[in-house]
Design an enzyme around this catalytic site. Structure first.
Site, PDB file in Angstrom:
ATOM      1  N   ARG A 121      -7.940 -21.336  -1.018  1.00 50.74           N
ATOM      2  CA  ARG A 121      -6.794 -20.760  -0.309  1.00 50.74           C
ATOM      3  C   ARG A 121      -5.512 -21.662  -0.385  1.00 50.74           C
ATOM      4  O   ARG A 121      -5.683 -22.910  -0.112  1.00 50.74           O
ATOM      5  CB  ARG A 121      -7.214 -20.694   1.253  1.00 50.74           C
ATOM      6  CG  ARG A 121      -6.203 -20.105   2.253  1.00 50.74           C
ATOM      7  CD  ARG A 121      -6.749 -19.975   3.843  1.00 50.74           C
ATOM      8  NE  ARG A 121      -5.721 -19.676   4.523  1.00 50.74           N
ATOM      9  CZ  ARG A 121      -4.804 -20.238   4.986  1.00 50.74           C
ATOM     10  NH1 ARG A 121      -4.556 -21.455   4.858  1.00 50.74           N
ATOM     11  NH2 ARG A 121      -3.818 -19.750   5.897  1.00 50.74           N
ATOM     12  N   HIS A 152      -1.198 -21.174  -0.004  1.00 50.71           N
ATOM     13  CA  HIS A 152       0.140 -20.201   0.408  1.00 50.71           C
ATOM     14  C   HIS A 152       0.894 -19.885  -0.908  1.00 50.71           C
ATOM     15  O   HIS A 152       1.181 -18.517  -1.119  1.00 50.71           O
ATOM     16  CB  HIS A 152       1.048 -20.861   1.329  1.00 50.71           C
ATOM     17  CG  HIS A 152       0.691 -20.908   2.810  1.00 50.71           C
ATOM     18  ND1 HIS A 152      -0.434 -21.296   3.138  1.00 50.71           N
ATOM     19  CD2 HIS A 152       1.079 -20.535   3.779  1.00 50.71           C
ATOM     20  CE1 HIS A 152      -0.458 -21.386   4.568  1.00 50.71           C
ATOM     21  NE2 HIS A 152       0.365 -20.574   4.991  1.00 50.71           N
ATOM     22  N   TYR A 203       0.927  -1.337  -0.022  1.00 50.77           N
ATOM     23  CA  TYR A 203       0.020  -0.055  -0.074  1.00 50.77           C
ATOM     24  C   TYR A 203       0.967   1.279   0.055  1.00 50.77           C
ATOM     25  O   TYR A 203       2.015   1.182   0.040  1.00 50.77           O
ATOM     26  CB  TYR A 203      -0.976   0.046   1.286  1.00 50.77           C
ATOM     27  CG  TYR A 203      -0.136   0.078   2.413  1.00 50.77           C
ATOM     28  CD1 TYR A 203       0.569  -0.695   3.039  1.00 50.77           C
ATOM     29  CD2 TYR A 203      -0.581   1.511   3.116  1.00 50.77           C
ATOM     30  CE1 TYR A 203       1.093  -0.357   4.373  1.00 50.77           C
ATOM     31  CE2 TYR A 203       0.036   1.661   4.539  1.00 50.77           C
ATOM     32  CZ  TYR A 203       0.929   0.777   4.975  1.00 50.77           C
ATOM     33  OH  TYR A 203       1.497   1.246   6.253  1.00 50.77           O
ATOM     34  N   ARG A 232       8.112   4.076  -4.854  1.00 51.33           N
ATOM     35  CA  ARG A 232       8.112   3.141  -3.911  1.00 51.33           C
ATOM     36  C   ARG A 232       7.248   2.054  -3.704  1.00 51.33           C
ATOM     37  O   ARG A 232       7.210   0.789  -3.495  1.00 51.33           O
ATOM     38  CB  ARG A 232       7.701   3.972  -2.363  1.00 51.33           C
ATOM     39  CG  ARG A 232       7.990   3.244  -1.097  1.00 51.33           C
ATOM     40  CD  ARG A 232       8.150   3.896  -0.026  1.00 51.33           C
ATOM     41  NE  ARG A 232       6.692   4.330   0.166  1.00 51.33           N
ATOM     42  CZ  ARG A 232       6.278   5.208   1.227  1.00 51.33           C
ATOM     43  NH1 ARG A 232       7.318   5.584   2.130  1.00 51.33           N
ATOM     44  NH2 ARG A 232       5.088   5.764   1.560  1.00 51.33           N
ATOM     45  N   LEU A 273      11.169   1.618   6.678  1.00 50.27           N
ATOM     46  CA  LEU A 273      10.487   1.769   5.483  1.00 50.27           C
ATOM     47  C   LEU A 273      11.183   2.950   5.164  1.00 50.27           C
ATOM     48  O   LEU A 273      11.569   4.153   5.781  1.00 50.27           O
ATOM     49  CB  LEU A 273       9.104   2.186   5.779  1.00 50.27           C
ATOM     50  CG  LEU A 273       8.179   2.639   4.390  1.00 50.27           C
ATOM     51  CD1 LEU A 273       7.868   1.288   4.022  1.00 50.27           C
ATOM     52  CD2 LEU A 273       7.088   3.275   5.141  1.00 50.27           C
ATOM     53  N   GLU A 279      13.001   2.892  13.679  1.00 52.61           N
ATOM     54  CA  GLU A 279      11.982   3.757  13.118  1.00 52.61           C
ATOM     55  C   GLU A 279      10.732   3.575  14.178  1.00 52.61           C
ATOM     56  O   GLU A 279      10.988   2.921  15.151  1.00 52.61           O
ATOM     57  CB  GLU A 279      11.686   3.561  11.844  1.00 52.61           C
ATOM     58  CG  GLU A 279      10.968   1.958  11.623  1.00 52.61           C
ATOM     59  CD  GLU A 279      10.525   1.661  10.179  1.00 52.61           C
ATOM     60  OE1 GLU A 279      10.155   2.882   9.588  1.00 52.61           O
ATOM     61  OE2 GLU A 279       9.943   0.702   9.727  1.00 52.61           O
TER      62      GLU A 279
HETATM   63  C1  LIG Z   1       6.668   1.748   9.554  1.00 54.52           C
HETATM   64  C2  LIG Z   1       6.552   2.893   8.881  1.00 54.52           C
HETATM   65  N1  LIG Z   1       7.704   3.762   8.637  1.00 54.52           N
HETATM   66  C3  LIG Z   1       7.953   5.059   8.312  1.00 54.52           C
HETATM   67  C4  LIG Z   1       6.663   5.718   7.779  1.00 54.52           C
HETATM   68  C5  LIG Z   1       6.740   6.783   7.056  1.00 54.52           C
HETATM   69  O1  LIG Z   1       6.652   6.828   5.790  1.00 54.52           O
HETATM   70  P1  LIG Z   1       5.944   8.145   4.814  1.00 54.52           P
HETATM   71  O2  LIG Z   1       7.156   9.089   5.189  1.00 54.52           O
HETATM   72  O3  LIG Z   1       6.273   7.875   3.556  1.00 54.52           O
HETATM   73  O4  LIG Z   1       4.677   8.268   5.232  1.00 54.52           O
HETATM   74  C6  LIG Z   1       5.383   4.874   7.850  1.00 54.52           C
HETATM   75  C7  LIG Z   1       4.318   5.535   7.268  1.00 54.52           C
HETATM   76  O5  LIG Z   1       3.108   5.099   7.551  1.00 54.52           O
HETATM   77  C8  LIG Z   1       5.322   3.586   8.279  1.00 54.52           C
HETATM   78  O6  LIG Z   1       4.345   2.979   8.531  1.00 54.52           O
END
Ligand SMILES: Cc1ncc(COP(=O)(O)O)c(C=O)c1O
Length: 286
Positions: free
Chosen positions: A100, A102, A32, A51, A203, A179
């Site tokens: 279903r 995997h 997403y 991304r 991320l 993070e």
């Molecule tokens: C786990 C995680 N890290 C970082 C971010 C920040 O990403 P962005 O700046 O692209 O929203 C998000 C955003 O939802 C996230 O879920």
């Protein structure tokens, strides 16, 4: 009434239905994006779609739409929904298979879903007082660079933070702060802005990249490097960043108020730069 996009159609959200055999539902097999929209303009659309492509590559799912097709679907959805500022959520799952299993279906037919929600700014009060955060062990998998819809670990972590009276969890893996459960991490030590490097532990946030760009353009000292848990705990400032929450200043970590006891001067500087960027975006100049 909210209008959503589902597999090529625009329809009221109540009428949007997906099969119970959808792999997004059964396995969390999907990816997403969340894109903020200011005055009709998407923030960093190209980066979000890039991304998305990386996430799709990460789960070996072919992108069913071209970039112009994504742009068209998103723009139409933005026009069909009310409100000045929006948060657009788009999700792709590997679709429904006859049974279903995997294993991936041989010919997946992805489910494409996009919805728009009002984007409310973080309250002035929250920005004035800052948020509380707690450190928690990162219990997630080893491909956190993929923006996967399988967010069970993230939801458990965020819930645990909430049960400890905090807004966000700062995740620690192998002694490194990586993070948040739904945000990226920045700290400031002795006037230097620091954020961990991208890789499988976190991320690659679009907001993170924008902040690094703004720091570079405005000659604010910054470094991309690992942050140890000990450094996090002794930082002058801590920020959590995301598309919808922008830059949240942390004021209390694990029950201890940070030395400043209020959002720090570097945060003040960066949030001003970020808001100025948004003003230009609204004018269509970014
Ligand atoms: C786990 C995680 N890290 C970082 C971010 C920040 O990403 P962005 O700046 O692209 O929203 C998000 C955003 O939802 C996230 O879920």
């Amino acid at each position: 009434m909210s209008i959503v996009y589902l597999n090529g159609e625009f329809l009221p959200i109540e009428q949007a239905k997906v099969s119970v055999l959808d792999r997004g539902f059964l396995f969390g097999d999907g990816v997403y994006e969340v894109i903020p929209v200011y005055g009709g303009h998407c923030l960093r659309l190209g980066e979000h779609l890039k991304r998305l492509q990386d996430s799709l590559d990460g789960i070996q799912l072919k992108n069913p739409l071209t970039i112009p097709q994504w742009e068209q679907a998103l723009n139409e959805l933005i026009e069909k929904n009310e409100g000045e500022d929006k948060s657009v959520y788009l999700q792709l799952s590997r679709g429904a298979a006859p049974v279903r299993d995997h294993l991936f279906p041989a010919q997946p037919r992805p489910t494409i879903f996009i919805m728009s929600n009002p984007l409310k700014p973080v309250s002035k009060e929250t920005l004035r007082t800052g948020i509380k955060a707690v450190t928690l062990d990162d219990i997630r998998w080893q491909a956190c660079n993929i923006k996967a819809t399988a967010l069970l670990a993230n939801t458990l972590l965020k819930q645990q933070a909430a049960s400890q009276g905090a807004t966000e969890a700062i995740l620690v893996r192998d002694g490194l702060a990586t993070e948040g459960s739904a945000s990226n991490l920045f700290i400031v030590i002795d006037g230097v802005i620091i954020t961990p490097p991208i890789g499988p532990r976190l991320l690659p946030g679009i907001t993170r990249d924008l902040i690094l760009e703004l720091a570079e353009a405005n000659k604010l000292p910054h470094e991309v490097r690992d942050i140890s848990e000990a450094e996090l705990k002794s930082a002058n400032e801590i920020w959590m960043t995301s598309s919808t929450k922008e830059i949240m200043p942390v004021i209390e970590l694990d029950g201890k108020v940070l030395a400043n006891a209020q959002p720090g001067p570097m945060w003040e500087r960066m949030i001003d730069l970020y808001q100025a960027y948004k003003v230009k975006l609204r004018q269509g100049a970014e």
